[in-house]
Design a protein around this motif. Structure first.
Motif, PDB file in Angstrom:
ATOM      1  N   TYR A  17      59.004  52.187   9.911  1.00 29.92           N
ATOM      2  CA  TYR A  17      58.720  52.448  11.322  1.00 29.92           C
ATOM      3  C   TYR A  17      57.246  52.808  11.515  1.00 29.92           C
ATOM      4  N   ILE A  18      56.733  53.653  10.656  1.00 29.57           N
ATOM      5  CA  ILE A  18      55.325  54.053  10.749  1.00 29.57           C
ATOM      6  C   ILE A  18      54.415  52.842  10.522  1.00 29.57           C
ATOM      7  N   LEU A  19      54.697  52.063   9.494  1.00 22.31           N
ATOM      8  CA  LEU A  19      53.870  50.900   9.193  1.00 22.31           C
ATOM      9  C   LEU A  19      53.939  49.842  10.289  1.00 22.31           C
ATOM     10  N   SER A  20      55.016  49.806  11.049  1.00 21.36           N
ATOM     11  CA  SER A  20      55.154  48.797  12.105  1.00 21.36           C
ATOM     12  C   SER A  20      54.099  48.957  13.201  1.00 21.36           C
ATOM     13  N   PHE A  21      53.489  50.123  13.297  1.00 20.44           N
ATOM     14  CA  PHE A  21      52.454  50.357  14.300  1.00 20.44           C
ATOM     15  C   PHE A  21      51.079  49.844  13.861  1.00 20.44           C
ATOM     16  N   LEU A  22      50.937  49.517  12.582  1.00 18.33           N
ATOM     17  CA  LEU A  22      49.654  49.028  12.078  1.00 18.33           C
ATOM     18  C   LEU A  22      49.517  47.540  12.357  1.00 18.33           C
ATOM     19  N   ASP A  23      48.296  47.111  12.641  1.00 13.57           N
ATOM     20  CA  ASP A  23      48.061  45.687  12.840  1.00 13.57           C
ATOM     21  C   ASP A  23      47.978  44.994  11.480  1.00 13.57           C
ATOM     22  N   VAL A  24      48.068  43.675  11.507  1.00 13.57           N
ATOM     23  CA  VAL A  24      48.099  42.898  10.268  1.00 13.57           C
ATOM     24  C   VAL A  24      46.851  43.109   9.410  1.00 13.57           C
ATOM     25  N   PRO A  25      45.635  43.081   9.977  1.00 12.14           N
ATOM     26  CA  PRO A  25      44.459  43.303   9.123  1.00 12.14           C
ATOM     27  C   PRO A  25      44.488  44.662   8.403  1.00 12.14           C
ATOM     28  N   THR A  26      44.962  45.699   9.076  1.00  8.71           N
ATOM     29  CA  THR A  26      45.052  47.024   8.451  1.00  8.71           C
ATOM     30  C   THR A  26      46.082  47.011   7.331  1.00  8.71           C
ATOM     31  N   LEU A  27      47.201  46.342   7.550  1.00  8.81           N
ATOM     32  CA  LEU A  27      48.217  46.232   6.500  1.00  8.81           C
ATOM     33  C   LEU A  27      47.659  45.490   5.287  1.00  8.81           C
ATOM     34  N   VAL A  28      46.899  44.439   5.529  1.00  4.87           N
ATOM     35  CA  VAL A  28      46.294  43.686   4.421  1.00  4.87           C
ATOM     36  C   VAL A  28      45.359  44.584   3.622  1.00  4.87           C
ATOM     37  N   GLN A  47      57.407  40.568   8.154  1.00 10.01           N
ATOM     38  CA  GLN A  47      58.214  40.790   9.350  1.00 10.01           C
ATOM     39  C   GLN A  47      57.429  40.453  10.609  1.00 10.01           C
ATOM     40  N   LYS A  48      56.152  40.793  10.619  1.00 15.30           N
ATOM     41  CA  LYS A  48      55.333  40.554  11.804  1.00 15.30           C
ATOM     42  C   LYS A  48      54.997  39.075  11.977  1.00 15.30           C
ATOM     43  N   VAL A  49      54.848  38.353  10.904  1.00 11.95           N
ATOM     44  CA  VAL A  49      54.431  36.954  10.966  1.00 11.95           C
ATOM     45  C   VAL A  49      55.355  36.091  10.112  1.00 11.95           C
ATOM     46  N   SER A  50      56.612  36.122  10.418  1.00 11.71           N
ATOM     47  CA  SER A  50      57.588  35.464   9.562  1.00 11.71           C
ATOM     48  C   SER A  50      57.509  33.937   9.590  1.00 11.71           C
ATOM     49  N   THR A  51      57.125  33.334  10.718  1.00  6.84           N
ATOM     50  CA  THR A  51      57.049  31.881  10.810  1.00  6.84           C
ATOM     51  C   THR A  51      55.644  31.462  11.225  1.00  6.84           C
ATOM     52  N   PRO A  52      54.816  31.099  10.250  1.00  6.02           N
ATOM     53  CA  PRO A  52      53.442  30.729  10.586  1.00  6.02           C
ATOM     54  C   PRO A  52      53.382  29.402  11.333  1.00  6.02           C
ATOM     55  N   GLN A  53      52.422  29.301  12.200  1.00  6.67           N
ATOM     56  CA  GLN A  53      52.173  28.062  12.931  1.00  6.67           C
ATOM     57  C   GLN A  53      51.224  27.206  12.121  1.00  6.67           C
ATOM     58  N   VAL A  65      38.751  29.490  12.219  1.00  6.96           N
ATOM     59  CA  VAL A  65      37.861  29.946  11.144  1.00  6.96           C
ATOM     60  C   VAL A  65      36.683  30.704  11.746  1.00  6.96           C
ATOM     61  N   ASN A  66      36.110  30.185  12.820  1.00  7.56           N
ATOM     62  CA  ASN A  66      34.985  30.867  13.477  1.00  7.56           C
ATOM     63  C   ASN A  66      35.402  32.244  13.993  1.00  7.56           C
ATOM     64  N   GLN A  67      36.578  32.341  14.587  1.00  4.81           N
ATOM     65  CA  GLN A  67      37.091  33.637  15.055  1.00  4.81           C
ATOM     66  C   GLN A  67      37.295  34.575  13.863  1.00  4.81           C
ATOM     67  N   TYR A  68      37.884  34.048  12.810  1.00  5.91           N
ATOM     68  CA  TYR A  68      38.185  34.826  11.612  1.00  5.91           C
ATOM     69  C   TYR A  68      36.904  35.407  11.007  1.00  5.91           C
ATOM     70  N   MET A  69      35.854  34.611  10.969  1.00  7.00           N
ATOM     71  CA  MET A  69      34.595  35.032  10.352  1.00  7.00           C
ATOM     72  C   MET A  69      33.879  36.116  11.158  1.00  7.00           C
ATOM     73  N   LYS A  70      34.155  36.234  12.446  1.00  5.56           N
ATOM     74  CA  LYS A  70      33.531  37.264  13.280  1.00  5.56           C
ATOM     75  C   LYS A  70      34.045  38.656  12.934  1.00  5.56           C
ATOM     76  N   ALA A  76      41.610  39.131  14.959  1.00  2.10           N
ATOM     77  CA  ALA A  76      42.285  39.161  13.660  1.00  2.10           C
ATOM     78  C   ALA A  76      43.786  39.367  13.824  1.00  2.10           C
ATOM     79  N   GLU A  77      44.179  40.225  14.740  1.00  7.36           N
ATOM     80  CA  GLU A  77      45.608  40.456  14.975  1.00  7.36           C
ATOM     81  C   GLU A  77      46.265  39.190  15.519  1.00  7.36           C
ATOM     82  N   GLU A  78      45.601  38.539  16.451  1.00  4.87           N
ATOM     83  CA  GLU A  78      46.142  37.298  17.016  1.00  4.87           C
ATOM     84  C   GLU A  78      46.240  36.207  15.943  1.00  4.87           C
ATOM     85  N   ILE A  79      45.202  36.078  15.139  1.00  3.92           N
ATOM     86  CA  ILE A  79      45.203  35.081  14.068  1.00  3.92           C
ATOM     87  C   ILE A  79      46.308  35.388  13.060  1.00  3.92           C
ATOM     88  N   GLY A  80      46.426  36.656  12.675  1.00  3.23           N
ATOM     89  CA  GLY A  80      47.450  37.042  11.709  1.00  3.23           C
ATOM     90  C   GLY A  80      48.859  36.813  12.232  1.00  3.23           C
TER      91      GLY A  80
END
Length: 102
Positions: A17-28, A47-53, A65-70, A76-80
């Motif tokens: 439950y606590i970890l669910s509040f963290l965004d993907v980059p922070t979890l990484v 759990q947050k990104v179970s089916t990648p596009q 990639v350009n967004q990711y590099m910024k 980063a959360e949207e990309i993740g």
């Protein structure tokens, strides 16, 4: 998933439950703390990104990639959430042209 080594007195559902509040980059980033954290953070990321596009075109991949590099946290959360983390797990199977990406 086991939380042994983190705090044996804290139930796994509370940790999740606590970890669910963290965004993907922070979890990484937190996966590097220890083996237990790696397991917990990986589970939460899955759990947050179970089916990648999959990327549909070179242009979509290039834009991402350009967004990711910024390094912008909101991007980063949207990309993740859309394409998964880390970048090595991106589905580029439909992209034929990889020129000038980086």
């Amino acid at each position: 998933m086991t939380s042994i080594g983190i705090n044996d007195a804290l139930p796994e559902d509370v940790i999740g439950y606590i970890l669910s509040f963290l965004d993907v980059p922070t979890l990484v980033q937190n996966k590097a703390v220890c083996q237990s954290w790696e397991l917990l953070c990986t589970h939460m990321i899955d759990q947050k990104v179970s089916t990648p596009q999959a990327f549909q075109s070179h242009d979509e991949l290039k834009r991402t990639v350009n967004q990711y590099m910024k390094g912008n946290a909101a991007d980063a959360e949207e990309i993740g959430t859309t394409y998964v983390w880390p970048i090595g797990r991106w589905d580029v199977s439909k992209v034929e042209d990889f020129s000038s990406l980086f």
